[in-house]
Design a protein around this motif. Structure first.
Motif, PDB file in Angstrom:
ATOM      1  N   PHE A  86       0.860  -1.197   0.000  1.00  0.00           N
ATOM      2  CA  PHE A  86       0.000   0.000   0.000  1.00  0.00           C
ATOM      3  C   PHE A  86       0.886   1.233   0.000  1.00  0.00           C
ATOM      4  CE2 PHE A  86       0.236  -2.386   3.945  1.00  0.00           C
ATOM      5  CZ  PHE A  86       1.053  -1.574   4.703  1.00  0.00           C
ATOM      6  N   ILE A  87       0.269   2.355  -0.346  1.00  0.00           N
ATOM      7  CA  ILE A  87       1.001   3.627  -0.314  1.00  0.00           C
ATOM      8  C   ILE A  87       0.315   4.559   0.676  1.00  0.00           C
ATOM      9  CG2 ILE A  87       1.801   5.627  -1.631  1.00  0.00           C
ATOM     10  CD1 ILE A  87       1.636   3.948  -4.159  1.00  0.00           C
ATOM     11  N   PHE A  88       1.046   4.978   1.682  1.00  0.00           N
ATOM     12  CA  PHE A  88       0.532   5.968   2.621  1.00  0.00           C
ATOM     13  C   PHE A  88       0.846   7.365   2.118  1.00  0.00           C
ATOM     14  CE2 PHE A  88       0.731   2.747   6.162  1.00  0.00           C
ATOM     15  CZ  PHE A  88      -0.614   2.797   6.428  1.00  0.00           C
ATOM     16  N   ASP A  89      -0.168   8.206   2.144  1.00  0.00           N
ATOM     17  CA  ASP A  89      -0.022   9.602   1.718  1.00  0.00           C
ATOM     18  C   ASP A  89      -0.548  10.450   2.879  1.00  0.00           C
ATOM     19  OD1 ASP A  89      -0.802  12.124   0.747  1.00  0.00           O
ATOM     20  OD2 ASP A  89      -2.301  11.302  -0.626  1.00  0.00           O
ATOM     21  N   GLY A  90       0.364  11.186   3.534  1.00  0.00           N
ATOM     22  CA  GLY A  90      -0.067  12.012   4.676  1.00  0.00           C
ATOM     23  C   GLY A  90      -0.075  11.262   5.989  1.00  0.00           C
ATOM     24  N   PHE A  91       0.524  10.110   6.003  1.00  0.00           N
ATOM     25  CA  PHE A  91       0.656   9.301   7.220  1.00  0.00           C
ATOM     26  C   PHE A  91       1.955   8.514   7.138  1.00  0.00           C
ATOM     27  CE2 PHE A  91       0.391   5.264   9.414  1.00  0.00           C
ATOM     28  CZ  PHE A  91      -0.018   5.634  10.675  1.00  0.00           C
ATOM     29  N   PRO A  92       2.745   8.399   8.191  1.00  0.00           N
ATOM     30  CA  PRO A  92       2.579   9.033   9.491  1.00  0.00           C
ATOM     31  C   PRO A  92       2.976  10.502   9.455  1.00  0.00           C
ATOM     32  CG  PRO A  92       4.588   7.716   9.470  1.00  0.00           C
ATOM     33  CD  PRO A  92       3.923   7.503   8.142  1.00  0.00           C
ATOM     34  N   ARG A  93       2.514  11.247  10.447  1.00  0.00           N
ATOM     35  CA  ARG A  93       2.771  12.688  10.490  1.00  0.00           C
ATOM     36  C   ARG A  93       3.381  13.121  11.813  1.00  0.00           C
ATOM     37  NH1 ARG A  93      -1.375  14.439   6.430  1.00  0.00           N
ATOM     38  NH2 ARG A  93      -1.470  16.689   6.328  1.00  0.00           N
ATOM     39  N   THR A  94       3.517  12.194  12.757  1.00  0.00           N
ATOM     40  CA  THR A  94       4.164  12.506  14.044  1.00  0.00           C
ATOM     41  C   THR A  94       5.057  11.321  14.393  1.00  0.00           C
ATOM     42  OG1 THR A  94       2.476  11.408  15.390  1.00  0.00           O
ATOM     43  CG2 THR A  94       2.090  13.724  14.881  1.00  0.00           C
ATOM     44  N   LEU A  95       6.001  11.550  15.298  1.00  0.00           N
ATOM     45  CA  LEU A  95       6.876  10.449  15.716  1.00  0.00           C
ATOM     46  C   LEU A  95       6.094   9.293  16.344  1.00  0.00           C
ATOM     47  CD1 LEU A  95      10.175  12.062  17.033  1.00  0.00           C
ATOM     48  CD2 LEU A  95       9.928  10.397  15.194  1.00  0.00           C
ATOM     49  N   PRO A  96       5.154   9.567  17.266  1.00  0.00           N
ATOM     50  CA  PRO A  96       4.387   8.435  17.815  1.00  0.00           C
ATOM     51  C   PRO A  96       3.647   7.645  16.728  1.00  0.00           C
ATOM     52  CG  PRO A  96       4.061  10.388  19.153  1.00  0.00           C
ATOM     53  CD  PRO A  96       4.838  10.826  17.960  1.00  0.00           C
ATOM     54  N   GLN A  97       3.142   8.337  15.688  1.00  0.00           N
ATOM     55  CA  GLN A  97       2.482   7.604  14.592  1.00  0.00           C
ATOM     56  C   GLN A  97       3.491   6.708  13.878  1.00  0.00           C
ATOM     57  OE1 GLN A  97       0.298  10.114  11.818  1.00  0.00           O
ATOM     58  NE2 GLN A  97      -0.801  11.157  13.453  1.00  0.00           N
ATOM     59  N   ALA A  98       4.691   7.230  13.645  1.00  0.00           N
ATOM     60  CA  ALA A  98       5.715   6.447  12.927  1.00  0.00           C
ATOM     61  C   ALA A  98       6.132   5.235  13.760  1.00  0.00           C
ATOM     62  CB  ALA A  98       6.924   7.326  12.625  1.00  0.00           C
ATOM     63  N   GLU A  99       6.282   5.447  15.051  1.00  0.00           N
ATOM     64  CA  GLU A  99       6.700   4.339  15.924  1.00  0.00           C
ATOM     65  C   GLU A  99       5.618   3.270  15.991  1.00  0.00           C
ATOM     66  OE1 GLU A  99       9.594   7.159  18.641  1.00  0.00           O
ATOM     67  OE2 GLU A  99       7.601   6.612  19.394  1.00  0.00           O
ATOM     68  N   GLU A 100       4.383   3.705  16.089  1.00  0.00           N
ATOM     69  CA  GLU A 100       3.291   2.729  16.146  1.00  0.00           C
ATOM     70  C   GLU A 100       3.140   2.017  14.798  1.00  0.00           C
ATOM     71  OE1 GLU A 100       1.857   1.582  18.730  1.00  0.00           O
ATOM     72  OE2 GLU A 100       0.421   0.318  17.660  1.00  0.00           O
ATOM     73  N   LEU A 101       3.335   2.767  13.716  1.00  0.00           N
ATOM     74  CA  LEU A 101       3.260   2.132  12.392  1.00  0.00           C
ATOM     75  C   LEU A 101       4.318   1.027  12.276  1.00  0.00           C
ATOM     76  CD1 LEU A 101       2.160   1.877   9.498  1.00  0.00           C
ATOM     77  CD2 LEU A 101       3.843   3.598   8.801  1.00  0.00           C
ATOM     78  N   ASP A 102       5.509   1.274  12.800  1.00  0.00           N
ATOM     79  CA  ASP A 102       6.541   0.236  12.763  1.00  0.00           C
ATOM     80  C   ASP A 102       6.044  -1.043  13.421  1.00  0.00           C
ATOM     81  OD1 ASP A 102       8.460   1.650  11.393  1.00  0.00           O
ATOM     82  OD2 ASP A 102       9.369   2.490  13.196  1.00  0.00           O
ATOM     83  N   ARG A 103       5.392  -0.883  14.563  1.00  0.00           N
ATOM     84  CA  ARG A 103       4.886  -2.065  15.279  1.00  0.00           C
ATOM     85  C   ARG A 103       3.778  -2.744  14.467  1.00  0.00           C
ATOM     86  NH1 ARG A 103       6.403   1.173  19.900  1.00  0.00           N
ATOM     87  NH2 ARG A 103       4.519   2.431  19.796  1.00  0.00           N
ATOM     88  N   ILE A 104       2.920  -1.931  13.869  1.00  0.00           N
ATOM     89  CA  ILE A 104       1.816  -2.497  13.077  1.00  0.00           C
ATOM     90  C   ILE A 104       2.393  -3.282  11.889  1.00  0.00           C
ATOM     91  CG2 ILE A 104      -0.139  -1.922  11.564  1.00  0.00           C
ATOM     92  CD1 ILE A 104      -0.672   0.543  13.350  1.00  0.00           C
ATOM     93  N   LEU A 105       3.403  -2.703  11.241  1.00  0.00           N
ATOM     94  CA  LEU A 105       3.979  -3.361  10.054  1.00  0.00           C
ATOM     95  C   LEU A 105       4.604  -4.698  10.439  1.00  0.00           C
ATOM     96  CD1 LEU A 105       5.561  -0.374   8.063  1.00  0.00           C
ATOM     97  CD2 LEU A 105       3.397  -1.571   7.633  1.00  0.00           C
ATOM     98  N   VAL A 106       5.291  -4.746  11.557  1.00  0.00           N
ATOM     99  CA  VAL A 106       5.882  -6.012  12.020  1.00  0.00           C
ATOM    100  C   VAL A 106       4.763  -7.024  12.252  1.00  0.00           C
ATOM    101  CG1 VAL A 106       7.116  -7.125  13.936  1.00  0.00           C
ATOM    102  CG2 VAL A 106       7.950  -4.963  13.000  1.00  0.00           C
ATOM    103  N   ARG A 107       3.722  -6.587  12.946  1.00  0.00           N
ATOM    104  CA  ARG A 107       2.591  -7.490  13.241  1.00  0.00           C
ATOM    105  C   ARG A 107       1.964  -8.035  11.974  1.00  0.00           C
ATOM    106  NH1 ARG A 107       0.845  -3.960  17.333  1.00  0.00           N
ATOM    107  NH2 ARG A 107      -0.912  -3.128  16.164  1.00  0.00           N
ATOM    108  N   ARG A 108       1.920  -7.204  10.922  1.00  0.00           N
ATOM    109  CA  ARG A 108       1.256  -7.618   9.692  1.00  0.00           C
ATOM    110  C   ARG A 108       2.222  -8.269   8.703  1.00  0.00           C
ATOM    111  NH1 ARG A 108      -3.670  -6.343  10.450  1.00  0.00           N
ATOM    112  NH2 ARG A 108      -4.223  -7.302   8.483  1.00  0.00           N
ATOM    113  N   GLY A 109       3.445  -8.523   9.129  1.00  0.00           N
ATOM    114  CA  GLY A 109       4.398  -9.268   8.310  1.00  0.00           C
ATOM    115  C   GLY A 109       5.111  -8.446   7.243  1.00  0.00           C
ATOM    116  N   PHE A 110       5.121  -7.134   7.398  1.00  0.00           N
ATOM    117  CA  PHE A 110       5.845  -6.285   6.453  1.00  0.00           C
ATOM    118  C   PHE A 110       7.215  -5.946   7.029  1.00  0.00           C
ATOM    119  CE2 PHE A 110       1.566  -5.630   4.989  1.00  0.00           C
ATOM    120  CZ  PHE A 110       1.708  -5.518   3.623  1.00  0.00           C
ATOM    121  N   GLY A 111       8.189  -5.755   6.147  1.00  0.00           N
ATOM    122  CA  GLY A 111       9.510  -5.347   6.614  1.00  0.00           C
ATOM    123  C   GLY A 111       9.531  -3.843   6.789  1.00  0.00           C
ATOM    124  N   ASN A 112      10.688  -3.268   6.668  1.00  0.00           N
ATOM    125  CA  ASN A 112      10.818  -1.821   6.744  1.00  0.00           C
ATOM    126  C   ASN A 112       9.999  -1.155   5.653  1.00  0.00           C
ATOM    127  OD1 ASN A 112      12.526  -1.130   8.872  1.00  0.00           O
ATOM    128  ND2 ASN A 112      14.325  -1.805   7.721  1.00  0.00           N
TER     129      ASN A 112
END
Ligand code: AMP
Length: 222
Positions: A86-112
């Motif tokens: 997928f392509i995110f446009d306008g997200f993440p926009r804050t450090l906490p969003q980026a950090e949480e996205l990292d956790r979500i991506l790991v959970r969903r089996g995506f790499g960096n």
């Protein structure tokens, strides 16, 4: 992209061209274009509880709370169309969003994620945002200075009557740029340190930027 599922993030200030390019690249790759701004505008238009909470914040050009945006994103990623990337446009926009996205991506089996930073001079950004009109029917976007519709005020594609975004007014745009500088710019460093950020010249014409992106993503026809 060589067919691998990938989380792409288009990072950049208002008017950088993220939405225009995300639409094109998402179509080429066959993955969804996930704009948190679009999701929020839809919630506002539908008058949902979330939309009612977000509207006054969006109207003044501030960022809506992380918890709202993260809840929305997490729900959206559960849909089957997100399995191939997928392509995110306008997200993440804050450090906490980026950090949480990292956790979500790991959970969903995506790499960096692969983060593309659109770099654009300020005077170009202002011109792009203030000249921006879009079609409420199909979402096509235009710019009266750079990419004007054939008939003023009318969508080339479906004849829809073009509208200007509420928050594209000059006084609100100023706030949105300030929010970007304060809350989103640190993400550039966050992703650069991890070696997943690629900066591009977003000041070029639309087709040139698409070509640059195709080159990076190795999409057929680049
Ligand atoms: P955009 O269409 O991306 O410019 O977003 C329009 C408005 O929606 C922003 O000015 C914010 O108020 C809100 N918004 C969109 N995405 C986010 C996000 N990731 N975090 C917080 N607020 C957001």
């Amino acid at each position: 992209m060589a067919g691998a599922a990938k989380a792409l993030i288009f990072l950049g200030p208002p008017g950088a061209g993220k939405g225009t390019q995300a639409k094109r690249i998402a179509k080429e790759l066959g993955v969804p274009h996930l704009s948190t701004g679009d999701m929020l505008r839809e919630a506002v238009a539908n008058g949902t509880a979330l939309g009612k909470q977000a509207k006054p914040i969006m109207d003044r050009g501030d960022l809506v709370p992380d918890s709202i945006v993260l809840g929305m994103v997490e729900e959206r990623l559960q849909r089957p169309d997100c399995g191939n990337g997928f392509i995110f446009d306008g997200f993440p926009r804050t450090l906490p969003q980026a950090e949480e996205l990292d956790r979500i991506l790991v959970r969903r089996g995506f790499g960096n994620p692969l983060v593309i930073e659109f770099q654009v001079a300020e005077d170009t950004l202002i011109k792009r945002v203030s000249g921006r009109w879009s079609c409420p029917v199909g979402g096509e976007t235009y710019n009266v200075y750079e990419r004007a519709p054939k008939v003023p005020g009318i969508c080339d594609v479906d004849g829809g009557k073009l509208v200007q975004r509420n928050d594209d007014r000059p006084e609100i745009v100023k706030e949105r740029f300030a929010a970007y500088a304060r809350q989103t710019m640190p993400l550039s460093q966050y992703y650069r340190k991890r070696g997943v950020l690629k900066a591009i010249d977003g000041g070029l014409g639309v087709d040139d930027v698409t070509r640059t992106l195709n080159g990076i993503l190795n999409v057929a026809g680049a």
